[in-house]
Enzyme design. Structure first.
Site, PDB file in Angstrom:
ATOM      1  N   GLU A  93       0.933  -1.361  -0.104  1.00  0.00           N
ATOM      2  CA  GLU A  93       0.036  -0.274  -0.300  1.00  0.00           C
ATOM      3  C   GLU A  93       0.939   1.703   0.535  1.00  0.00           C
ATOM      4  O   GLU A  93       1.574   1.118   0.242  1.00  0.00           O
ATOM      5  CB  GLU A  93      -1.059  -0.148   0.968  1.00  0.00           C
ATOM      6  CG  GLU A  93      -2.013  -0.921   0.706  1.00  0.00           C
ATOM      7  CD  GLU A  93      -3.237  -1.097   2.545  1.00  0.00           C
ATOM      8  OE1 GLU A  93      -2.479  -1.373   3.085  1.00  0.00           O
ATOM      9  OE2 GLU A  93      -4.385  -0.266   1.880  1.00  0.00           O
ATOM     10  N   CYS A 106       3.866   8.665   0.789  1.00  0.00           N
ATOM     11  CA  CYS A 106       4.055   7.521   2.024  1.00  0.00           C
ATOM     12  C   CYS A 106       3.709   6.399   1.261  1.00  0.00           C
ATOM     13  O   CYS A 106       3.175   5.562   0.798  1.00  0.00           O
ATOM     14  CB  CYS A 106       3.100   7.711   3.164  1.00  0.00           C
ATOM     15  SG  CYS A 106       2.701   6.560   4.570  1.00  0.00           S
ATOM     16  N   CYS A 113       3.516  -6.509   8.231  1.00  0.00           N
ATOM     17  CA  CYS A 113       4.615  -5.908   9.887  1.00  0.00           C
ATOM     18  C   CYS A 113       5.033  -7.024  10.718  1.00  0.00           C
ATOM     19  O   CYS A 113       3.818  -7.920  11.306  1.00  0.00           O
ATOM     20  CB  CYS A 113       4.368  -4.653  10.252  1.00  0.00           C
ATOM     21  SG  CYS A 113       5.053  -4.044  11.348  1.00  0.00           S
ATOM     22  N   CYS A 117       2.579  -3.707  17.315  1.00  0.00           N
ATOM     23  CA  CYS A 117       2.231  -2.356  18.139  1.00  0.00           C
ATOM     24  C   CYS A 117       0.135  -2.823  17.893  1.00  0.00           C
ATOM     25  O   CYS A 117      -0.564  -2.595  17.008  1.00  0.00           O
ATOM     26  CB  CYS A 117       2.531  -0.894  17.202  1.00  0.00           C
ATOM     27  SG  CYS A 117       4.135  -1.330  16.908  1.00  0.00           S
ATOM     28  N   CYS A 120      -2.056  -0.278  15.924  1.00  0.00           N
ATOM     29  CA  CYS A 120      -1.732  -0.122  14.404  1.00  0.00           C
ATOM     30  C   CYS A 120      -2.770  -1.482  13.309  1.00  0.00           C
ATOM     31  O   CYS A 120      -2.402  -2.098  13.876  1.00  0.00           O
ATOM     32  CB  CYS A 120      -0.699   0.136  14.011  1.00  0.00           C
ATOM     33  SG  CYS A 120      -0.258   0.193  12.311  1.00  0.00           S
ATOM     34  N   CYS A 344      -2.253   7.419   9.373  1.00  0.00           N
ATOM     35  CA  CYS A 344      -0.918   6.350  10.228  1.00  0.00           C
ATOM     36  C   CYS A 344      -2.500   5.125  10.732  1.00  0.00           C
ATOM     37  O   CYS A 344      -3.490   5.229  10.855  1.00  0.00           O
ATOM     38  CB  CYS A 344      -1.059   7.578  11.084  1.00  0.00           C
ATOM     39  SG  CYS A 344      -0.439   8.621  10.463  1.00  0.00           S
TER      40      CYS A 344
HETATM   41  N1  SAH Z   1       7.061   0.570  11.730  1.00  0.00           N
HETATM   42  C1  SAH Z   1       6.983   2.504  11.319  1.00  0.00           C
HETATM   43  C2  SAH Z   1       6.448   2.988  10.241  1.00  0.00           C
HETATM   44  C3  SAH Z   1       5.585   3.263  10.407  1.00  0.00           C
HETATM   45  S1  SAH Z   1       5.123   4.660  10.062  1.00  0.00           S
HETATM   46  C4  SAH Z   1       6.569   3.083  12.598  1.00  0.00           C
HETATM   47  O1  SAH Z   1       6.355   2.677  13.618  1.00  0.00           O
HETATM   48  O2  SAH Z   1       7.596   4.614  13.151  1.00  0.00           O
HETATM   49  C5  SAH Z   1       3.280   4.335  11.199  1.00  0.00           C
HETATM   50  C6  SAH Z   1       3.359   5.228  12.220  1.00  0.00           C
HETATM   51  O3  SAH Z   1       1.597   5.943  12.222  1.00  0.00           O
HETATM   52  C7  SAH Z   1       3.615   5.082  13.655  1.00  0.00           C
HETATM   53  O4  SAH Z   1       4.117   6.258  14.268  1.00  0.00           O
HETATM   54  C8  SAH Z   1       2.482   4.872  14.458  1.00  0.00           C
HETATM   55  O5  SAH Z   1       2.800   5.328  15.549  1.00  0.00           O
HETATM   56  C9  SAH Z   1       1.214   5.305  13.802  1.00  0.00           C
HETATM   57  N2  SAH Z   1       0.110   4.745  14.099  1.00  0.00           N
HETATM   58  C10 SAH Z   1      -0.323   3.364  13.994  1.00  0.00           C
HETATM   59  N3  SAH Z   1      -1.375   3.246  14.062  1.00  0.00           N
HETATM   60  C11 SAH Z   1      -2.205   4.209  14.257  1.00  0.00           C
HETATM   61  C12 SAH Z   1      -3.337   4.762  14.446  1.00  0.00           C
HETATM   62  N4  SAH Z   1      -4.425   3.852  13.782  1.00  0.00           N
HETATM   63  N5  SAH Z   1      -3.600   6.587  14.462  1.00  0.00           N
HETATM   64  C13 SAH Z   1      -2.302   6.736  14.006  1.00  0.00           C
HETATM   65  N6  SAH Z   1      -1.612   6.760  14.443  1.00  0.00           N
HETATM   66  C14 SAH Z   1      -1.626   5.346  13.727  1.00  0.00           C
END
Ligand code: SAH
Length: 362
Positions: A93, A106, A113, A117, A120, A344
């Site tokens: 994506e 992006c 992944c 987390c 996410c 995100c």
């Molecule tokens: N794995 C890397 C790259 C992904 S960045 C990392 O973790 O940095 C994705 C960003 O989106 C991260 O900063 C994460 O904290 C944020 N994120 C993940 N799930 C989210 C959500 N549901 N709402 C808002 N931000 C989110």
């Protein structure tokens, strides 16, 4: 699908060597590089400046492009999400975010992944596989061609963020390779200074990136100010806890350019990590390590079936005020493309009603 050498992830020099092994002169390699990276062509047939016979031979041993676009989604805010597939069937994506002065693309570094987390959605896919350098470069080519037409130069600058699906630092070599290819002035010419890579905190790679010349900017996903809470939200914290992570950040900070700052991303989860106490703990943590970083507060994007909700605007404002009162630079990130699951944490290869963006004159 037919296998063969994937050309879009190769540097100009590698393409020169490649055509030489086919008995062709070096300039043919440079021509192919320009066709792929500057003219953004995705098939040999379109490379009409190459002799037909060479195009036929190339097609037997190589593939100019390997991703296919499955669906495209257009948000009411202009953001576009692309759901693509690799040649072996894994989802990829990419999100194109138009902004007034520049565009941001992006990209994903992995299909799925491996990190878990809890907030996410991508985590729910698990790791399908890491992407090749070519698959990373191709995402940018596809997004630019769709937004501006094949080969047309983007009218504004293009910034890249490695914040799509996957953990970029668990695909470090392909990531750096793709950045070197994209930086070539004869190609896409997107230099590392226009790129930000986000990591969940793979400490050894942060230290390694610090030693790379011409490196991208770095962002760290924090999400919690204490090990106790971070262990829960981002299990990778058990491997590299906050103390180690922030020490690595401090090392990295020593290599920053004068007006460059490290970014910490902090997703705001209602009732979980957004109290005044959390704000004070976060400020103290950064100040204790003497980090002159910037904190991006990201309101949580809806991610059913995950059990979280975004913090209320007043809570975000209060959190921001507390950080600022303790000398921390804060920025509240406005969500983009939520309605098409492009924001995100929403990238989970979701299908929906594809919107044909050509039919609305985009
Ligand atoms: N794995 C890397 C790259 C992904 S960045 C990392 O973790 O940095 C994705 C960003 O989106 C991260 O900063 C994460 O904290 C944020 N994120 C993940 N799930 C989210 C959500 N549901 N709402 C808002 N931000 C989110």
């Amino acid at each position: 699908m037919k296998q063969g050498q994937e050309l879009v992830g190769m540097s100009r020099e590698e393409l020169v060597s490649f055509v030489e092994t086919m008995g062709e002169p070096a300039y043919r390699g440079r021509q192919i590089f320009a066709a792929l990276q500057h003219r953004r062509l995705r098939s040999f047939d379109e490379m009409t400046d190459l002799p037909k016979e060479l195009r036929t031979r190339l097609a037997e041993v190589a593939r100019p492009a390997t991703l296919t676009v499955e669906s495209r989604y257009l948000s009411s805010d202009g953001t576009r999400r692309y759901l693509m597939k690799t040649h072996d069937g894994f989802p990829v994506e990419t999100v194109f975010i138009p902004e007034e002065r520049r565009d941001t693309i992006c990209f994903s570094s992995q299909s799925g992944c491996p990190l878990q987390c809890t907030f996410c959605l991508t985590a729910q896919l698990g790791l399908l596989r890491s992407l090749t350098a070519g698959e990373i470069v191709e995402q940018i080519i596809i997004a630019l061609n769709d937004a501006y037409g094949v080969g047309n130069q983007p009218p504004r600058g293009t910034n890249l963020v490695g914040m799509g699906a996957g953990e970029p630092f668990l695909n470090f070599d392909s990531l750096l390779k793709s950045l070197r290819v994209m930086a070539d002035p004869q190609g896409l010419y997107i230099v590392p200074a226009r790129v930000t890579i986000s990591t969940a905190g793979i400490v050894p790679r942060i230290l390694e990136l610090a030693r790379v010349t011409d490196r991208p900017h770095l962002a760290i996903s924090l999400a919690a100010p204490t090990d106790e809470l971070r262990n829960e939200l981002m299990p990778i914290n058990k491997r590299w806890p906050l103390e180690q992570l922030l020490k690595a950040c401090k090392e990295f900070e020593k290599t920053l350019k004068p007006n460059e700052r490290l970014t910490f991303e902090y997703v705001m989860l209602d009732g979980v990590n957004d109290s005044e106490e959390h704000a004070r703990q976060l400020a103290n943590l950064l100040n204790r390590h003497d980090l002159k970083a910037k904190v991006n507060l990201i309101p949580h994007n809806p991610a059913e079936p995950l059990p979280y909700h975004p913090s209320a605007d007043e809570t975000v404002d209060r959190f921001k005020d507390i950080l600022e009162s303790k000398g921390v630079h804060v920025y509240v990130r406005r969500p983009r493309g939520r309605d098409i699951f492009a924001a995100c944490g929403q990238l989970a290869a979701r299908q929906g009603t594809p919107i044909n963006i050509n039919s609305i004159g985009a």
